[in-house]
Each structure stands twice: as structure tokens, then as C-alpha cells.
Design a protein around this motif. Sequence first.
Motif, PDB file in Angstrom:
ATOM      1  N   ILE A 119       7.525  -3.466  15.286  1.00 20.76           N
ATOM      2  CA  ILE A 119       6.285  -2.588  15.052  1.00 20.76           C
ATOM      3  C   ILE A 119       7.335  -1.156  14.114  1.00 20.76           C
ATOM      4  CG2 ILE A 119       4.785  -1.118  16.103  1.00 20.76           C
ATOM      5  CD1 ILE A 119       4.087  -2.492  18.521  1.00 20.76           C
ATOM      6  N   ASN A 120       7.256  -0.542  13.371  1.00 18.21           N
ATOM      7  CA  ASN A 120       7.977   0.883  12.727  1.00 18.21           C
ATOM      8  C   ASN A 120       6.981   1.731  12.727  1.00 18.21           C
ATOM      9  OD1 ASN A 120       6.499  -0.331  10.515  1.00 18.21           O
ATOM     10  ND2 ASN A 120       8.561  -0.341   9.196  1.00 18.21           N
ATOM     11  N   ASP A 121       7.839   2.821  12.671  1.00 13.91           N
ATOM     12  CA  ASP A 121       7.218   4.201  12.271  1.00 13.91           C
ATOM     13  C   ASP A 121       6.015   4.005  10.878  1.00 13.91           C
ATOM     14  OD1 ASP A 121       7.831   5.032  13.935  1.00 13.91           O
ATOM     15  OD2 ASP A 121       9.911   6.487  12.817  1.00 13.91           O
ATOM     16  N   ARG A 122       5.956   3.434   9.993  1.00 15.11           N
ATOM     17  CA  ARG A 122       5.460   3.232   9.203  1.00 15.11           C
ATOM     18  C   ARG A 122       3.821   2.241   9.579  1.00 15.11           C
ATOM     19  NH1 ARG A 122       6.002   3.459   3.864  1.00 15.11           N
ATOM     20  NH2 ARG A 122       4.896   1.613   3.244  1.00 15.11           N
ATOM     21  N   GLY A 123       4.457   1.345  10.303  1.00 15.81           N
ATOM     22  CA  GLY A 123       3.237   0.271  11.472  1.00 15.81           C
ATOM     23  C   GLY A 123       1.781   1.223  11.858  1.00 15.81           C
ATOM     24  N   GLU A 124       2.925   1.822  13.041  1.00 14.38           N
ATOM     25  CA  GLU A 124       2.087   3.174  13.802  1.00 14.38           C
ATOM     26  C   GLU A 124       1.093   3.677  12.852  1.00 14.38           C
ATOM     27  OE1 GLU A 124       4.505   4.983  16.304  1.00 14.38           O
ATOM     28  OE2 GLU A 124       5.225   3.658  17.743  1.00 14.38           O
ATOM     29  N   SER A 125       1.779   4.599  12.099  1.00 11.50           N
ATOM     30  CA  SER A 125       1.195   5.595  10.879  1.00 11.50           C
ATOM     31  C   SER A 125       0.042   5.214  10.235  1.00 11.50           C
ATOM     32  CB  SER A 125       1.790   5.861   9.587  1.00 11.50           C
ATOM     33  OG  SER A 125       1.156   6.874   9.001  1.00 11.50           O
ATOM     34  N   LEU A 126      -0.041   3.485  10.204  1.00 14.12           N
ATOM     35  CA  LEU A 126      -0.351   2.506   9.081  1.00 14.12           C
ATOM     36  C   LEU A 126      -2.362   2.153  10.539  1.00 14.12           C
ATOM     37  CD1 LEU A 126      -1.783   1.669   6.355  1.00 14.12           C
ATOM     38  CD2 LEU A 126      -0.683  -0.420   7.030  1.00 14.12           C
ATOM     39  N   PHE A 127      -1.123   1.843  10.904  1.00  8.64           N
ATOM     40  CA  PHE A 127      -2.453   1.511  11.996  1.00  8.64           C
ATOM     41  C   PHE A 127      -3.330   2.293  12.361  1.00  8.64           C
ATOM     42  CE2 PHE A 127      -3.554   0.169  16.678  1.00  8.64           C
ATOM     43  CZ  PHE A 127      -4.784  -1.110  16.452  1.00  8.64           C
ATOM     44  N   THR A 128      -2.698   3.942  13.034  1.00  6.21           N
ATOM     45  CA  THR A 128      -3.827   4.438  13.572  1.00  6.21           C
ATOM     46  C   THR A 128      -5.089   5.067  12.032  1.00  6.21           C
ATOM     47  OG1 THR A 128      -1.798   5.333  15.021  1.00  6.21           O
ATOM     48  CG2 THR A 128      -3.700   7.398  14.211  1.00  6.21           C
ATOM     49  N   TYR A 129      -4.476   5.366  11.607  1.00  5.12           N
ATOM     50  CA  TYR A 129      -5.041   5.446  10.301  1.00  5.12           C
ATOM     51  C   TYR A 129      -6.423   4.083  10.489  1.00  5.12           C
ATOM     52  CZ  TYR A 129      -7.549   5.256   5.816  1.00  5.12           C
ATOM     53  OH  TYR A 129      -8.620   5.418   4.534  1.00  5.12           O
ATOM     54  N   ILE A 130      -6.034   3.336  10.338  1.00 10.97           N
ATOM     55  CA  ILE A 130      -6.692   1.962   9.749  1.00 10.97           C
ATOM     56  C   ILE A 130      -7.928   2.035  10.955  1.00 10.97           C
ATOM     57  CG2 ILE A 130      -7.411  -0.546  10.670  1.00 10.97           C
ATOM     58  CD1 ILE A 130      -4.825  -1.063   9.071  1.00 10.97           C
ATOM     59  N   LEU A 131      -7.750   2.550  12.577  1.00 10.45           N
ATOM     60  CA  LEU A 131      -8.374   2.674  14.014  1.00 10.45           C
ATOM     61  C   LEU A 131      -9.399   3.923  13.523  1.00 10.45           C
ATOM     62  CD1 LEU A 131      -5.421   2.659  16.632  1.00 10.45           C
ATOM     63  CD2 LEU A 131      -7.661   1.510  16.273  1.00 10.45           C
ATOM     64  N   GLN A 132      -8.685   5.267  12.996  1.00  7.79           N
ATOM     65  CA  GLN A 132      -9.407   5.895  12.909  1.00  7.79           C
ATOM     66  C   GLN A 132     -10.754   5.828  11.310  1.00  7.79           C
ATOM     67  OE1 GLN A 132      -6.810   9.348  12.141  1.00  7.79           O
ATOM     68  NE2 GLN A 132      -6.104   9.432  14.935  1.00  7.79           N
ATOM     69  N   SER A 133     -11.008   4.891  10.397  1.00  8.81           N
ATOM     70  CA  SER A 133     -11.127   4.567   9.812  1.00  8.81           C
ATOM     71  C   SER A 133     -12.306   3.936   9.960  1.00  8.81           C
ATOM     72  CB  SER A 133     -10.396   4.262   8.406  1.00  8.81           C
ATOM     73  OG  SER A 133      -9.671   2.921   8.062  1.00  8.81           O
ATOM     74  N   SER A 134     -13.082   2.885   8.533  1.00  9.02           N
ATOM     75  CA  SER A 134     -13.992   2.148   8.775  1.00  9.02           C
ATOM     76  C   SER A 134     -13.695   0.595   8.268  1.00  9.02           C
ATOM     77  CB  SER A 134     -15.207   2.598   7.472  1.00  9.02           C
ATOM     78  OG  SER A 134     -15.026   2.727   6.616  1.00  9.02           O
ATOM     79  N   LEU A 135     -12.148   1.137   8.276  1.00  9.75           N
ATOM     80  CA  LEU A 135     -11.342  -0.536   7.896  1.00  9.75           C
ATOM     81  C   LEU A 135     -11.661  -1.617   8.781  1.00  9.75           C
ATOM     82  CD1 LEU A 135      -8.541   0.287   5.574  1.00  9.75           C
ATOM     83  CD2 LEU A 135     -10.788  -0.461   4.726  1.00  9.75           C
ATOM     84  N   GLU A 136     -11.684  -3.149   8.470  1.00 10.79           N
ATOM     85  CA  GLU A 136     -11.234  -4.603   9.768  1.00 10.79           C
ATOM     86  C   GLU A 136      -9.742  -4.391   8.530  1.00 10.79           C
ATOM     87  OE1 GLU A 136     -12.298  -4.055  12.411  1.00 10.79           O
ATOM     88  OE2 GLU A 136     -14.336  -3.135  11.987  1.00 10.79           O
ATOM     89  N   ILE A 137      -9.389  -5.543   9.789  1.00 14.60           N
ATOM     90  CA  ILE A 137      -7.902  -6.506   8.886  1.00 14.60           C
ATOM     91  C   ILE A 137      -8.832  -7.594   9.735  1.00 14.60           C
ATOM     92  CG2 ILE A 137      -5.015  -6.874   9.757  1.00 14.60           C
ATOM     93  CD1 ILE A 137      -5.664  -3.605  11.488  1.00 14.60           C
TER      94      ILE A 137
END
Length: 216
Positions: free
Chosen positions: A63-81
Motif C-alpha cells: 500500500i502506498n500513499d496514492r493507493g490510500e488516497s484513491l481507496f478513500t475516494y472510492i469508499l466515499q463515492s458510489s464506485l465499486e471495485i
Amino acid sequence: TVVALEGCKDETLLFGSCYMPHDGEAPQTELRKLVETAARKKHALVVGTDANAHHTVWGSADINDRGESLFTYILQSSLEIANRGEEPTYVGPTSKNVLDLTLYTSRHVMVQEWEVLSTPSFSDHRYISFQVIFRSKNKLTSFRNPKNTNWDLYRDILSKTPMIPRKYKSHVALEKGVELFATTLVKAFKRSCPPTRNKRKVKPPWVHVVVSISRP
């Protein structure tokens, strides 16, 4: 880049391709605007992206900083992985990792059978295959059965998800922390308990899509 598939009853499915430079923010403004526009207009959305971001939730080794930032955005949005497994999507001369994500909104669309193909792509990024099931608004029949939840996967996702900060200095920060925690639980459940469709005589329309995310 975004293309729109228009169906009956003014229904629209958006397909997006997004590159996130390693020296830029994750996600960038363009992707945020696309997600916001799709939500506002109630369009289904599928996005393939070379995210240049590491997170164990989508199969990266770290896990890197970019990954944490992107994952936080996904959690707060309507997106699924849609990603499944840990098969590398990027194989370079000195390293390999899962850098490519397939994201989608769960509104009237399902992404299934996601996999990394072994077919040569003549690029350091590999082909990704998945099925997209685009359902009519008045024929939404999918549901999640908690009895089918993979609880081992659920616990594994939560154990690998950083819940930071752990100390809160204000009520506002505490409320945001609670919201993030609750959203993380929901996301982990959704990934550990895939939706199931009711058996009906009329099958929903579907499209088989093979996506290649690569750069010259």
C-alpha cells in the motif's frame, strides 16, 4: 476518454478510460467530475484506469500513499471495485504489480468474471476481460444474500484496510472517522457478498467487453 452507449427509455451506459500519472493526484479532477456527472444524470458507469496506485484491496503487494488516497475516494463515492485476485496487471522489466483498476457504479450495472488474460498484449500492461450486465431500471432484480458472504475475505479486507486517523481531536473529525468506518464495512461486505440475480424468464441484456489499458 468516455463513450456512451444509449439504450431504450433514455438509459445510458458510460465507458471511461482514465490514466493517472504517478506524479499527479489520485484520483484526478477529471475522474471526479465524470463520477459526479454520471451520478447527477443517473447514468451507469464503468471505468478502466491505469491508476499507478498500490493497495492490497485490489490485489497489490503493498500500500502506498496514492493507493490510500484513491481507496478513500472510492469508499466515499458510489464506485465499486471489479478487480478480483492478485494476478499482476503490470509486468515491467524490474517489477510487477496490480496497477490497473476496473471501477463501476452499482446503479443498473454489474461487472462480473473479471480476470487478467495471458494473451500477449505487446505492452507492459496486460489485457483485462470482464462481463458487463446492463439492466433496465424497471428490471433491477439483483440482491445480496448474507448467508453467501465470504467472511474470511471480509475479515481479510478489513485487516488490510488502514483506518486512520485513530485519534480524533474534534467532533467533526470523529464524525468523519465514523462515516469512513461505516462505509468501509459496507464496501467490505459488498465485495465479500457478490449480488445474485433472481431467476427470470427474460434475461437482462449484456455485453462482453475486453479492455486493454496500455501506453505506447
